[in-house]
Design an enzyme around this catalytic site. Structure first.
Site, mmCIF file in Angstrom:
data_model
loop_
_atom_site.group_PDB
_atom_site.id
_atom_site.type_symbol
_atom_site.label_atom_id
_atom_site.label_comp_id
_atom_site.label_asym_id
_atom_site.label_seq_id
_atom_site.Cartn_x
_atom_site.Cartn_y
_atom_site.Cartn_z
ATOM 1 N N HIS A 147 34.542 -8.027 80.339
ATOM 2 C CA HIS A 147 33.380 -7.225 79.944
ATOM 3 C C HIS A 147 33.808 -5.798 79.601
ATOM 4 C CE1 HIS A 147 31.157 -10.497 82.105
ATOM 5 N NE2 HIS A 147 30.402 -10.361 81.032
ATOM 6 N N ASN A 148 34.394 -5.660 78.423
ATOM 7 C CA ASN A 148 34.879 -4.363 77.960
ATOM 8 C C ASN A 148 34.443 -4.157 76.512
ATOM 9 O OD1 ASN A 148 36.755 -5.918 76.378
ATOM 10 N ND2 ASN A 148 38.072 -6.058 78.195
ATOM 11 N N ALA A 149 34.901 -3.081 75.901
ATOM 12 C CA ALA A 149 34.467 -2.738 74.543
ATOM 13 C C ALA A 149 34.961 -3.742 73.502
ATOM 14 C CB ALA A 149 34.945 -1.330 74.184
ATOM 15 N N VAL A 150 36.067 -4.423 73.779
ATOM 16 C CA VAL A 150 36.561 -5.430 72.831
ATOM 17 C C VAL A 150 35.604 -6.624 72.804
ATOM 18 C CG1 VAL A 150 38.517 -6.850 72.133
ATOM 19 C CG2 VAL A 150 38.920 -4.680 73.306
ATOM 20 N N HIS A 151 35.103 -7.000 73.967
ATOM 21 C CA HIS A 151 34.082 -8.064 74.021
ATOM 22 C C HIS A 151 32.847 -7.640 73.234
ATOM 23 C CE1 HIS A 151 31.113 -10.921 75.470
ATOM 24 N NE2 HIS A 151 30.438 -9.949 76.049
ATOM 25 N N HIS A 190 25.131 -4.582 74.570
ATOM 26 C CA HIS A 190 24.496 -5.551 75.474
ATOM 27 C C HIS A 190 25.147 -5.614 76.855
ATOM 28 C CE1 HIS A 190 27.919 -8.089 74.472
ATOM 29 N NE2 HIS A 190 27.565 -8.911 75.438
ATOM 30 N N ASP A 191 26.392 -5.185 77.000
ATOM 31 C CA ASP A 191 27.073 -5.212 78.305
ATOM 32 C C ASP A 191 27.577 -3.827 78.704
ATOM 33 O OD1 ASP A 191 26.887 -7.759 79.403
ATOM 34 O OD2 ASP A 191 28.514 -8.547 78.173
ATOM 35 N N ASP A 215 26.945 -13.871 72.244
ATOM 36 C CA ASP A 215 27.449 -13.474 73.560
ATOM 37 C C ASP A 215 28.343 -14.547 74.176
ATOM 38 O OD1 ASP A 215 27.745 -11.839 75.800
ATOM 39 O OD2 ASP A 215 25.956 -12.646 76.786
#
EC number: 3.1.4.-
Length: 427
Positions: free
Chosen positions: A153-157, A193-194, A303
């Site tokens: 759950h990071n910016a790449v995701h 979204h995350d 997602d």
């Protein structure tokens, strides 16, 4: 009211450590916990490990809004790398887009570069008269609010989900009816979204009596926090400040509805509604309500689309999400809490987790999405990858099973793996 909730969340986030100690039960789980795990070596120096819940972002964002450039420039790249990144963006609508390569080429700046490009491609900057500098500042705030130490759950995701959302927005069945507002909402919701995800799930926050669980009454805790954080950044940046007040309020509420739809606990709710619409053939995309529902479905697909990517990409995402699960399990074990499902590295193998996820979550949703789109090349491609990847995981699980039996003279399989094999074969 929404304004009060958002403001309250911001105040709480600024006092994370204090509030957690007042709560009493697990005083160090808010911030110090992740820094003290056995994985601290992997997380880099203390300077790079910013926070579990971001309150440093407010300081960082304020510096940006004052025009102070961060010490580590996001653009220390040579022309060759920039040229390769630009070339990749010319193919951003392709399903085999390699977000990991793009992130390396942009020096970890994939989310900002991607969103700036997509806003321009879709004509959103011109349509909404957005200030490019303000847009860039807002996107940097969003990117900085993701935790780079999270394996998944990071910016790449977030960038990966945004690129998938872009592909879905181009599907003819949907694209023919979308307004510029729909497109902007879809891209913003995908990107944020995350945001500020702590790397642990909702049950963990509830059983450790985290203040966010109390704030949102144990309901869609993370999703509510992602939404409120996003609205806080929108307001702080002033990106939409020139738009009519009623329009801003509508955007904020629709963003909330989209982000809240990503709560995995609501999966069956949305799947049942989608199946009913498809069976009754009563979707009217001329209607804003039905378009919004399909944007929710598109975001849910984006997602969890990792199992529908090429094997090497899909496998990397699978390993990342399971690493995040295992880290949570290690924390729970350290604090003598019950280890959450899928978080026990000794019992929950990556193949078994992925087979279950594909069978019960991904396949049902993407089969209905394909029915909605009319079996387009993209939908057929995704389902093909999904089936191939599932077969690969079954093969790996079989190898693990065989290896386990060869090392165990009794020839017995663990109860967990035996159950997963049976479930994985269920249609």
């Amino acid at each position: 009211m929404c304004t009060q909730d958002i403001t309250g969340d911001a105040r709480v986030r600024g006092q994370t450590g204090v509030l957690s100690e007042r709560r009493g039960s697990y005083p160090f789980i808010d911030f110090r916990l992740l820094n003290s795990t056995t994985h601290s070596g992997e997380l880099g120096t203390k300077k790079k490990v910013k926070r579990l819940l971001s309150f440093q972002r407010y300081f960082h964002a304020s510096r940006l809004l004052c025009g102070i450039v961060p010490q580590a420039s996001l653009y220390l790249l040579d022309e060759d790398y920039l040229g390769q990144a630009r070339h990749m963006l010319s193919k951003v609508g392709m399903w085999d887009f390699d977000i990991f390569l793009f992130d390396r080429l942009t020096n970890g700046n994939s989310l900002v570069r991607l969103l700036c490009h997509l806003f321009n491609v879709h004509g959103l900057i011109h349509h909404f008269q957005l200030d490019m500098v303000t847009l860039h500042r807002f996107l940097v705030m969003v990117q900085e609010d993701y935790h780079s130490q999270n394996p998944y759950h990071n910016a790449v995701h977030a960038a990966d989900v945004t690129q998938a959302m872009h592909c879905y927005l181009k599907e003819p069945k949907l694209a023919n009816f979308l307004t510029p507002l729909d497109i902007m909402l879809g891209l913003l919701a995908a990107a944020a979204h995350d945001v500020d995800h702590p790397g642990v799930n909702q049950p963990f926050l509830i059983k450790t009596k985290h203040h966010l669980a109390g704030l949102y009454q144990n309901v869609s805790v993370l999703e509510n926090h992602h939404w409120r954080s996003t609205i806080g950044m929108l307001r702080e940046s002033g990106l939409l400040a020139h738009l009519p007040k009623e329009m801003i309020q509508d955007i904020e509420q629709q963003l909330g509805s989209l982000i809240l739809a990503t709560d995995i606990n609501r999966q069956n709710e949305f799947l049942i509604r989608l199946k009913a619409h498809l069976d009754n053939q009563d979707l009217r995309l001329e209607d804003a309500h039905d378009r919004h529902f399909m944007l929710q479905i598109a975001l849910k697909c984006a997602d969890i689309c990792n199992p529908c990517r090429l094997w090497e990409t899909s496998k990397q995402w699978s390993e990342r999400v399971c690493e995040e699960f295992y880290r949570q399990g290690d924390l729970e074990q350290k604090f003598e809490l019950e280890i959450s499902p899928l978080c026990n590295q000794q019992k929950d193998t990556i193949p078994s987790i992925q087979i279950g996820f594909m069978s019960y979550i991904v396949e049902p949703l993407f089969e209905k999405w394909a029915q909605f789109t009319g079996d387009t090349p993209l939908s057929e491609n995704m389902l093909s990858h999904l089936r191939r990847n599932k077969a690969n995981w079954r093969s790996l699980l079989h190898k693990q099973h065989s290896s386990s039996r060869s090392n165990d003279h009794s020839g017995q399989v663990t109860e967990n793996e035996d159950q997963t094999l049976n479930e994985g074969d269920t249609p």
